[in-house]
Design a protein around this motif. Structure first.
Motif, mmCIF file in Angstrom:
data_model
loop_
_atom_site.group_PDB
_atom_site.id
_atom_site.type_symbol
_atom_site.label_atom_id
_atom_site.label_comp_id
_atom_site.label_asym_id
_atom_site.label_seq_id
_atom_site.Cartn_x
_atom_site.Cartn_y
_atom_site.Cartn_z
ATOM 1 N N GLY A 238 0.816 -1.216 0.000
ATOM 2 C CA GLY A 238 0.000 0.000 0.000
ATOM 3 C C GLY A 238 0.847 1.263 0.000
ATOM 4 O O GLY A 238 0.565 2.221 -0.719
ATOM 5 N N SER A 239 1.917 1.255 0.796
ATOM 6 C CA SER A 239 2.799 2.421 0.854
ATOM 7 C C SER A 239 3.519 2.628 -0.472
ATOM 8 O O SER A 239 3.627 3.756 -0.973
ATOM 9 C CB SER A 239 3.817 2.252 1.988
ATOM 10 N N LEU A 240 4.016 1.535 -1.063
ATOM 11 C CA LEU A 240 4.694 1.646 -2.356
ATOM 12 C C LEU A 240 3.738 2.155 -3.436
ATOM 13 O O LEU A 240 4.120 2.975 -4.280
ATOM 14 C CB LEU A 240 5.266 0.283 -2.767
ATOM 15 N N ASN A 241 2.502 1.680 -3.424
ATOM 16 C CA ASN A 241 1.519 2.138 -4.406
ATOM 17 C C ASN A 241 1.228 3.625 -4.230
ATOM 18 O O ASN A 241 1.118 4.368 -5.223
ATOM 19 C CB ASN A 241 0.236 1.322 -4.265
ATOM 20 N N LYS B 227 -0.206 15.552 -2.922
ATOM 21 C CA LYS B 227 0.475 15.229 -1.679
ATOM 22 C C LYS B 227 0.469 13.716 -1.466
ATOM 23 O O LYS B 227 -0.559 13.056 -1.622
ATOM 24 C CB LYS B 227 -0.209 15.912 -0.487
ATOM 25 N N VAL B 228 1.636 13.182 -1.104
ATOM 26 C CA VAL B 228 1.756 11.766 -0.767
ATOM 27 C C VAL B 228 1.525 11.624 0.744
ATOM 28 O O VAL B 228 2.330 12.108 1.534
ATOM 29 C CB VAL B 228 3.142 11.213 -1.158
ATOM 30 N N ILE C 34 4.665 9.879 -7.448
ATOM 31 C CA ILE C 34 5.737 10.106 -8.416
ATOM 32 C C ILE C 34 5.167 10.295 -9.821
ATOM 33 O O ILE C 34 5.598 11.179 -10.578
ATOM 34 C CB ILE C 34 6.734 8.931 -8.375
ATOM 35 N N LYS C 35 4.192 9.472 -10.198
ATOM 36 C CA LYS C 35 3.564 9.619 -11.520
ATOM 37 C C LYS C 35 2.861 10.975 -11.633
ATOM 38 O O LYS C 35 2.896 11.615 -12.691
ATOM 39 C CB LYS C 35 2.570 8.488 -11.746
ATOM 40 N N MET D 11 10.356 17.813 -1.941
ATOM 41 C CA MET D 11 10.899 18.079 -3.274
ATOM 42 C C MET D 11 9.839 18.668 -4.196
ATOM 43 O O MET D 11 10.122 19.556 -5.001
ATOM 44 C CB MET D 11 11.478 16.796 -3.867
ATOM 45 N N ALA D 12 8.604 18.175 -4.075
ATOM 46 C CA ALA D 12 7.519 18.709 -4.896
ATOM 47 C C ALA D 12 7.248 20.180 -4.565
ATOM 48 O O ALA D 12 7.032 20.997 -5.459
ATOM 49 C CB ALA D 12 6.258 17.876 -4.698
#
Length: 245
Positions: free
Chosen positions: A79-82, A99-100, A88-89, A118-119
């Motif tokens: 879930g975190s990786l997704n 926002k992540v 990122i996409k 960074m964003a």
């Protein structure tokens, strides 16, 4: 232990009558003893099976617990990786407002915080760049308007003074005249060849060599020149002009 033999010896020692009675009941007693042994053996086997089941259950519960924990960890990681990949996409598509969000206090939440940082930095840099571009475009428009006004003023000054200006690109042999030069030579801008040879054709035949020599010498010595020569107009009129370079 041979219980039957032991009992027999005791009975013989006690009474001969008892031995006789014992011999009569001995088969029945032996059968009862065997049945009791079978029942005891079966009970022991039952207890053994129950103990095995209890042991299996005792081992199975921790395994199920660890399996459940593993599933939860895998779901958390995936879930975190997704969530990170989605962010990122989104940033790759130029959406820096995304926002992540990953709750918790682990490596994934730290990575999400770094990505968001960074964003934000990229978004601020783009905003500054857009502001600079807007300022630059405004200055270019202002400068263009000033140059246009200057050109108009120069053209008007040349018209009043009847003085024109020209440039010759030596690499392409392209001649550029101001509007007043065309009026002095009395030719149409659209019909002029805009080359040095076309200029020489407009000069009086008797003055062409003199003008060309003066120009070529100026190129070789890198010195300015001042010369007066005649123009032969299309209607046959002769006009005297002064040229300097």
């Amino acid at each position: 232990v041979d219980y039957v033999a032991a009992i027999s010896r005791l009975a013989t020692a006690a009474s001969p009558r008892a031995e006789e009675l014992l011999e009569q009941d001995l088969p029945a007693a032996h059968e009862r003893l065997n049945q009791q042994l079978k029942r005891d053996r079966k009970a022991i086997e039952t207890l053994g099976n129950q103990a095995d089941n209890t042991l299996v259950l005792a081992l199975l519960v921790p395994l199920m617990f660890f399996a459940l924990i593993s599933v939860m960890v895998v779901r958390r990681v995936l879930g975190s990786l997704n969530t990170i990949m989605t962010g990122i996409k989104s940033y790759a598509a130029g959406n820096f407002k995304h926002k992540v969000v990953i709750e918790g206090d682990d490596e994934f939440s730290d990575a999400a915080a770094q990505i968001n940082l960074m964003a934000d930095q990229r978004r601020m840099a783009l905003n500054e760049l857009q502001q600079l571009n807007a300022t630059l475009e405004s200055k270019v428009e202002e400068r263009t308007a000033e140059l246009s006004t200057s050109r108009e003023s120069l053209a008007e000054a040349q018209r009043i003074a009847k003085v024109g200006s020209w440039t010759l690109d030596l690499a392409t042999n392209t001649l550029t005249w101001s509007d007043e030069v065309f009026r002095i030579f009395e030719i149409d801008q659209q019909r002029f060849g805009a080359r040095y040879e076309a200029f020489l054709d407009l000069i009086h035949p008797d003055d062409r060599d003199m003008v060309n020599q003066a120009y070529q010498q100026s190129l070789q010595t890198h010195r300015p020149y001042l010369i007066t020569h005649r123009l032969r107009l299309p209607d046959g009129r002769i006009k005297h002009v002064e040229e300097r370079c």
